[in-house]
Design an enzyme around this catalytic site. Structure first.
Site, PDB file in Angstrom:
ATOM      1  CB  CYS A   1      -0.487   0.783   0.934  1.00 21.27           C
ATOM      2  SG  CYS A   1      -1.992  -1.561   1.226  1.00 21.27           S
TER       3      CYS A   1
ATOM      4  CB  VAL B   1      -0.398   5.441  -0.540  1.00 18.77           C
ATOM      5  CG1 VAL B   1      -0.677   6.524  -0.292  1.00 18.77           C
ATOM      6  CG2 VAL B   1      -1.960   4.520  -0.514  1.00 18.77           C
TER       7      VAL B   1
HETATM    8  S1  SF4 Z   1      -0.381  -2.299   4.809  1.00 21.36           S
HETATM    9 FE1  SF4 Z   1      -1.294  -2.809   3.220  1.00 21.36          FE
HETATM   10  S2  SF4 Z   1       0.059  -4.190   1.799  1.00 21.36           S
HETATM   11 FE2  SF4 Z   1       0.976  -3.986   3.565  1.00 21.36          FE
HETATM   12  S3  SF4 Z   1       0.277  -5.552   4.540  1.00 21.36           S
HETATM   13 FE3  SF4 Z   1      -1.131  -4.024   4.921  1.00 21.36          FE
HETATM   14  S4  SF4 Z   1      -3.001  -4.488   3.149  1.00 21.36           S
HETATM   15 FE4  SF4 Z   1      -1.612  -5.464   2.549  1.00 21.36          FE
END
Ligand code: SF4
Length: 281
Positions: free
Chosen positions: A153, A157
């Site tokens: 993520c 982002v």
């Molecule tokens: S932050 Fe995003 S990529 Fe990381 S474990 Fe959580 S959902 Fe998955």
């Protein structure tokens, strides 16, 4: 011991060894409140009767728990289906610890995966330096044949551009220009581990189909009479993929499996040995 460092078995065969058979029998007896075998057999036979079938057909509602995991987990799973391939997740280390521990628990095997370890500064200024250093470390320490890159993520982002980052890393000498580094953007806030498995598989196929990032001519379709088989994201791949291969062999079908993760432990060991040899040299 059933396990032997000179010939490491994966769990499919390992758990058929005498110590494990005994341990699992004791675990069942002492901790799992088992029903006796005769009762088990009686219910098994009942599930084959018309009465049971009618009960199933009479169901009117079905609740499905989608049990979705985040995208990069599917990316890691897709990557380990290719020989001596190291999954590399561009993003934070905690996410990658989750994939590793999840797969290690699920498959009862060590699971290999590295991250570019982005922290607060990379979240503000972008993770290019993490990619440059991370690819160099992964390449030199593990000596993989391929590194398959995906994202968490955090990288998505802030909009890190994998194509540009990998090109820059190659220009800076992290990995040789002709070394295979397929990639896929895998934002975890949309889709799931299933869609991501497909994205990464597509990324890997496109990488080779499209001329390995411009280092060799693009491929052209040539029939070779073989069947291409892709089992998709399958948590039971260890048993299922072996069975698929057995059936193909019985039918005399020539085939290529795209992404075979049924021997992940063996692959991990191969990777480890390659890295170990590199350190010793
Ligand atoms: S932050 Fe995003 S990529 Fe990381 S474990 Fe959580 S959902 Fe998955």
């Amino acid at each position: 011991m059933t396990q032997n460092p000179d010939h490491v078995l994966d769990h499919f065969e390992l758990f058929r060894g005498p110590e494990y058979v005994e341990m699992l029998r004791n675990k069942k007896k002492n901790f799992e409140n088992p029903v006796d075998d005769a009762d088990l057999e009686r219910v098994r036979e009942w599930t084959k009767t018309p009465e049971y079938r009618e009960k199933n057909f009479a169901r009117e509602a079905l609740t499905v728990n989608p049990a979705k995991a985040c995208q990069p987990l599917g990316a890691v799973f897709a990557a380990v289906g290719f020989e001596a391939t190291l999954p590399f997740v561009h993003g934070s280390q905690g996410c990658v610890a989750y994939y590793r521990s999840h797969f290690s628990r699920h498959f009862k095997e060590p699971s290999s995966c590295v991250s570019s370890s982005m922290t607060e500064d990379a979240a503000v200024f972008g993770g290019l330096n993490n990619m440059v250093d991370g690819l160099a470390n992964a390449y030199n320490m593990c000596k993989p044949k391929m590194i398959a890159v995906s994202t968490t993520c955090m990288a998505e982002v802030i909009g890190d551009d994998l194509n540009a980052f990998i090109k820059t890393s190659k220009e800076k000498g992290s990995v040789p220009a002709e070394f295979d580094v397929p990639f896929a953007h895998t934002p975890a806030f949309v889709g799931s581990h299933i869609t991501c498995y497909d994205n990464v598989m597509k990324g890997i196929v496109e990488h080779f189909w499209g001329g390995n990032a411009g280092t060799v001519p693009k491929l052209e379709r040539q029939e070779n009479g073989k069947l291409n088989f892709n089992g998709g994201f399958d948590g039971y791949t260890v048993g299922n993929m072996r069975e698929v291969k057995r059936i193909f062999d019985l039918m005399g079908v020539e085939y290529t499996i795209l992404g075979d993760s049924s021997d992940v432990a063996i692959r991990f060991i191969t990777l480890f040995e390659r890295g170990y040899d590199a350190i010793l040299r």
